[in-house]
Write a protein that holds these residues in place. Structure first.
Motif, PDB file in Angstrom:
ATOM      1  N   LEU A 353       0.778  -1.284  -0.100  1.00  0.00           N
ATOM      2  CA  LEU A 353       0.026  -0.098   0.145  1.00  0.00           C
ATOM      3  C   LEU A 353       0.823   1.157   0.076  1.00  0.00           C
ATOM      4  N   PHE A 354       2.024   1.376   0.940  1.00  0.00           N
ATOM      5  CA  PHE A 354       2.622   2.499   0.977  1.00  0.00           C
ATOM      6  C   PHE A 354       4.257   2.219   0.647  1.00  0.00           C
ATOM      7  N   PRO A 355       4.596   1.889  -0.930  1.00  0.00           N
ATOM      8  CA  PRO A 355       5.703   1.388  -1.301  1.00  0.00           C
ATOM      9  C   PRO A 355       6.987   2.565  -1.186  1.00  0.00           C
ATOM     10  N   LYS A 356       8.091   2.317  -1.036  1.00  0.00           N
ATOM     11  CA  LYS A 356       9.102   3.098  -0.949  1.00  0.00           C
ATOM     12  C   LYS A 356       9.418   3.904  -2.170  1.00  0.00           C
ATOM     13  N   LYS A 357       9.546   4.995  -2.799  1.00  0.00           N
ATOM     14  CA  LYS A 357       9.669   5.426  -3.941  1.00  0.00           C
ATOM     15  C   LYS A 357      11.343   5.282  -4.294  1.00  0.00           C
ATOM     16  N   THR A 358      11.676   4.809  -5.308  1.00  0.00           N
ATOM     17  CA  THR A 358      13.148   4.749  -5.607  1.00  0.00           C
ATOM     18  C   THR A 358      13.210   4.747  -7.184  1.00  0.00           C
ATOM     19  N   ASP A 359      14.242   4.673  -7.587  1.00  0.00           N
ATOM     20  CA  ASP A 359      14.667   4.501  -9.026  1.00  0.00           C
ATOM     21  C   ASP A 359      15.151   3.183  -9.320  1.00  0.00           C
TER      22      ASP A 359
END
Length: 395
Positions: A353-359
């Motif tokens: 539900l709340f993923p960590k935003k990365t590249d």
């Protein structure tokens, strides 16, 4: 001379001591036509007395009879042996009164219902199995139901680890002797509505699911009444998922649109994270990588989806395993599988539900026993991480 007689006059008539005026005439019958024809005073009073007495007697008889009816209906029954009576969840206290009368605990269910209403009792009655004895007074019965003094029933206890599949759950319960494995799997695959649960209603119809309830049977430790049937166990596990979802942040449903997936998609991503990640801090990172690859139209290439198709887990997948023809094979099919591949934990659901935003677009497991991963933004970096991980394994 004798006494002179007074001449008769048309205007007066002598009667006894006085004279009658012309307007006063002696009736021939001896009484006046204007006299009352009703009985004399004393007779009339006696009739009135008896009428009033009769009415009061009827009122007393009716009131006394009603009192005796209510008193008899609410008094304790004759003493007898203890009986077990079940008050099922959701049963009206008034309906439960019928069961009490059938078991001989009370005399009159109709009167008992209105007694409960009069005393404002019933709403605090607790569900369960009670031991009640004929001969108990009504207040003792009510007090026991309010206190929830239920019979301690023999129970079973089982633990479903996080990341277990429906097959593994059925196998665990079957080996413990709690269910028939085939019957349990048949229910888990049946296209039916589980009315006492909410999350399960989001399972898509017509989807090519290997097991319909896969991922929705929450992993936890359960205690249930001995002899519980497979449908009761499944229903309990589905309800537990609902309870865990209720404990999530209030805005969690808004994240469905933000992540571009529906509820079944969230549960699917959570199951992938559950099977791929051991370290809790890495769950949101891996979830973010899954979403990154979905947005770019890249195949997920997650080994756990292929392992899900195998009858037995392998330490290492072969090239031939990756060629299996299935909508669950994320090496051949882009996008998410049709549904979850295991039962995710709350932490994996939160990560989905709340993923960590990365590249990051890649990850590989460290082969140093830490269960941690190395993350990469490019395929070149990913290959370098694979080499690094292999070198660690040789040391």
């Amino acid at each position: 001379m004798g006494r002179r007689c007074r001449p008769f006059s048309a205007h007066t008539v002598e009667t006894g001591d006085r004279r009658l005026s012309p307007s006063e005439h002696l009736p021939e019958s001896g009484f006046s036509a204007n006299d009352d024809l009703r009985p004399a005073g004393p007779g009339r009073g006696r009739i009135t007395f008896w009428v009033i007495t009769t009415i009061l007697s009827l009122i007393i008889i009716i009131a006394g009879g009603s009192y005796l009816y209510v008193w008899n209906g609410l008094r304790a029954t004759s003493p007898g042996d203890v009986v077990q009576v079940e008050l099922k969840a959701g049963t009206s206290p008034f309906n439960f009164a019928e069961a009490l009368e059938e078991q001989g605990i009370i005399r009159n269910a109709f009167l008992f219902k209105y007694y409960l209403r009069y005393k404002h009792e019933g709403p605090r009655f607790q569900a369960g199995v009670y031991e009640l004895r004929p001969g108990m007074d009504k207040q003792s019965i009510i007090a026991k139901l309010n206190a929830g003094e239920t019979v301690k029933q023999e129970t079973i206890r089982f633990t479903i680890p996080e990341g277990f599949t429906v097959e593994q759950i059925a196998d665990t319960l079957s080996k413990a002797g709690y269910v028939d494995k085939a019957a349990f799997l048949a229910l888990a695959d049946k296209d039916q509505v589980w009315p006492d649960t909410d999350a399960s209603k989001n399972i898509p119809k017509g989807a090519k699911l290997r097991h319909r309830l896969e991922g929705y049977l929450f992993p936890d430790t359960y205690e249930m009444v001995k002899g519980s049937k497979p449908d009761a166990i499944i229903d309990r596990m589905l309800q537990e998922l609902d309870r865990k979802l209720d404990g999530l942040p209030e805005n969690w449903e808004d994240q469905l649109a933000a992540n571009g997936v529906d509820f079944n998609g969230i549960m699917t991503v959570a199951s992938l994270v559950e099977r791929e990640v051991v370290v809790d801090e890495e769950r949101p990172i891996v979830a973010g990588i899954i979403y990154n690859r979905l947005k770019e139209g890249m195949p997920l290439q997650i080994d756990a989806t292929v392992q899900y198709l195998l009858d037995k887990q392998k330490d290492r997948l072969m090239e031939s395993d990756l060629q299996v023809d299935s909508p669950y094979n994320t090496y051949k099919v882009k996008g998410l599988p049709p549904g979850p591949i295991a039962s995710p934990s709350v932490k994996s659901i939160e990560a989905a539900l709340f993923p960590k935003k990365t590249d990051y677009f890649y990850y590989v497991t460290k082969k140093d026993g830490s269960h941690e991963h190395l993350f990469a933004e490019t395929l070149k970096q990913h290959n370098q991480n694979i080499a690094k991980s292999n070198e660690t394994a040789k040391q």
